[in-house]
Design an enzyme around this catalytic site. Structure first.
Site, short mmCIF file in Angstrom:
data_model
loop_
_atom_site.label_atom_id
_atom_site.label_comp_id
_atom_site.label_asym_id
_atom_site.label_seq_id
_atom_site.Cartn_x
_atom_site.Cartn_y
_atom_site.Cartn_z
N CYS A 98 14.20 -18.71 5.24
CA CYS A 98 13.88 -20.12 5.52
C CYS A 98 15.07 -20.98 5.91
CB CYS A 98 13.19 -20.75 4.31
SG CYS A 98 11.80 -19.80 3.67
N LYS A 116 8.02 -29.54 4.70
CA LYS A 116 9.15 -28.68 4.37
C LYS A 116 10.26 -28.82 5.40
CE LYS A 116 10.20 -23.88 3.16
NZ LYS A 116 9.64 -22.53 2.96
N HIS A 121 15.28 4.70 5.76
CA HIS A 121 16.66 4.25 5.91
C HIS A 121 17.11 3.66 4.58
CE1 HIS A 121 19.99 1.63 7.22
NE2 HIS A 121 20.09 2.42 8.27
N ASP A 159 9.96 -20.27 11.24
CA ASP A 159 11.34 -19.93 10.88
C ASP A 159 11.54 -18.43 10.69
OD1 ASP A 159 9.75 -19.96 8.63
OD2 ASP A 159 11.08 -21.21 7.43
N HIS A 160 10.49 -17.71 10.39
CA HIS A 160 10.58 -16.25 10.23
C HIS A 160 9.17 -15.70 10.17
CE1 HIS A 160 9.41 -16.72 6.05
NE2 HIS A 160 10.38 -17.61 5.90
#
Length: 495
Positions: A50, A91, A214, A276-277
């Site tokens: 964020c 936010k 991984h 944002d993501h």
């Protein structure tokens, strides 16, 4: 007067905004924007968490846990300087960070030789009945504020405006209730929104075996509490509830569009919808963000309004540092990292393009926070996604061909060494990532030492009451010794 109404939300996975992702859930407001404007098919966050992501959105940089200084100049400050009325609701994150002590300690100690769960096991929960539309009340309150501002303030302005609305949806949250699933990270919705989801279209992601993962992926999966057994029904429900939360978000976007239409402002207002993501929603045996996989790093970006081409799909790779604020045609500060989106959006391409508008073919993203035990750097260029870790040699890189392998299941770094060297050369030209990674390790060490010293001998007891407490208390001395060993090694410069 050209208005700029900026709708910014945590919608997550950008693939939901175009085929085939949009077959899983009804998103009428998104579809309206696609029809009336332009969609960027390859938009990425510059950091999949964020606070730093939102700072980059505002053309600024900060670390994941601290907000910007009050005197930092954001793009909205710049708009005000050039005659725009600005308003923010919801936010922000770039002003405060809001990340907990747990987040900080988890990030600082990620190089310690132990594995501790940092998240509650992901699960779902229904609230209300088929009539309950407003599930996320805080987001709806902020949406209402934005709608009222449009109807009562914006409509009477004689100068242009910028409106920013930041939402939390569709963020999973720790469950407050006690019992076996205490602290579980819950995807929450109501039957009303769940009925918008086409269960038959939900794709169950393929997982590598734990032994084949991984090493950084394994750490992330473990700390996110996802290495246990999950039935297909559990995974399908988590994804369905996530899609339902996206549908509720879409309805909030619809409220903004309706308010602009009702006040006669829609035809002269540019609307930008982004995030944002992303949200992994159980892809790669993970939920949440903090990953360079598509579900986490690939974000939505849609733009509609005067001067923006209709029904256009743009393949160019873009990111949050690209200057969406330049749509207002204000003078451009010279220290910005991004590139103008105007040449990609405008209806008629100009005969001349400034050197600054010659955008590169790549976008860069990086992450240095919790749930990942290494600094991570991602370069998206054409069909390739290159992910480098730490100093570039101690942790093996990953290379994915997103055309042949859109689910990112096969790391082809060994198969294409020339491509790896070429992309790594570009990455190093942008950021000296081994040096940055070392600096992050030093920062984490110093921050943890300062925190530990401020608590005296009580630091272990404090950790036992953070989110890790269930794991930490199983072998408290073992974990204390691991931390002490880590500090000694660091002090000796053997990083």
């Amino acid at each position: 007067i050209l208005q700029l109404s900026f709708q910014f939300v945590l919608l997550s996975d950008g693939r939901l905004t175009f085929f085939p992702g949009n077959q899983t859930v009804d998103l009428p407001s998104i579809n309206f924007m696609k029809k009336q404007g332009t969609i960027f098919l390859n938009a990425y966050t510059n950091s999949p968490i964020c606070c730093p992501s939102r700072c980059k959105l505002h053309n600024l940089f900060t670390n994941p846990f601290k907000g910007l200084d009050p005197d930092y100049v954001t793009w909205m400050d710049l708009m005000e300087k050039h005659g725009y009325t600005t308003q923010k609701f919801g936010k922000l994150d770039y002003t405060s960070g809001h990340h907990s002590v747990s987040n900080r300690v988890e990030a600082w100690t990620r190089d310690v030789d132990f594995l501790l769960r940092q998240e509650g096991r992901p699960m779902v929960k229904l609230r209300g009945d088929r009539k309950q539309v407003r599930v996320m009340e805080a987001d709806w309150r902020n949406t209402d504020k934005a709608v009222n501002w449009i109807k009562e303030e914006a409509v009477n302005l004689t100068q242009p405006f910028v409106l920013y609305l930041g939402l939390n949806l569709p963020h999973p949250y720790p469950s407050p209730y006690a019992g076996e699933n205490f602290g579980s990270s819950t995807f929450l919705t109501s039957p009303y929104w769940l009925e918008k989801v086409n269960y038959e279209a939900i794709k169950i992601p393929k997982w590598s075996s734990l032994s084949e993962m991984h090493p950084v992926d394994y750490y992330s999966s473990y700390t996110k509490n996802c290495t246990g057994e999950f039935t297909k029904e559990e995974v399908r429900n988590i994804r369905a509830f996530y899609y339902a939360m996206c549908a509720e978000t879409d309805a909030m976007l619809g409220e903004i569009i309706s308010a602009l239409r009702g006040t006669g402002l829609l035809g002269k207002t540019i609307i930008i919808f982004t995030a944002d993501h992303g949200e992994l929603a159980m892809e790669h045996r993970q939920f949440y963000k903090m990953s360079m996989y598509e579900g986490s790093s690939h974000i939505p970006l849609l733009v509609m309004g005067p001067g923006v081409r209709e029904q256009q799909q743009i393949l160019n790779a873009v990111s949050l540092v690209d200057n969406i604020s330049l749509l207002s045609r204000i003078p451009v500060p010279q220290n910005l990292s991004g590139y103008s989106l105007i040449p990609l959006l405008r209806e008629k391409a100009g005969s001349e393009v400034s050197p600054r508008e010659h955008r590169p073919s790549w976008v860069l993203s990086e992450f240095h926070g919790c749930n990942v035990n290494s600094s991570v750097y991602m370069l998206r260029a054409g069909k390739w996604k290159y992910i480098a870790y730490s100093d570039g040699s101690s942790v093996l890189p990953q290379l994915f061909d997103l055309t042949a392998d859109p689910d990112e299941l096969t790391n082809v770094a060994i198969k294409f060494p020339v491509t790896v060297r070429s992309l790594d050369k570009i990455l190093l030209s942008l950021v000296n990532y081994p040096k940055v990674s070392f600096s992050v390790q030093e920062y984490n060490k110093q921050q943890f030492i300062s925190w530990k010293q401020s608590l005296g001998h009580n630091y272990s007891r404090i950790i036992a009451n953070l989110r890790w407490h269930q794991d930490w208390l199983k072998d408290q001395k073992k974990y204390e010794n691991a931390i002490e060993k880590w500090l000694v090694v660091l002090e000796q410069g053997k990083i």
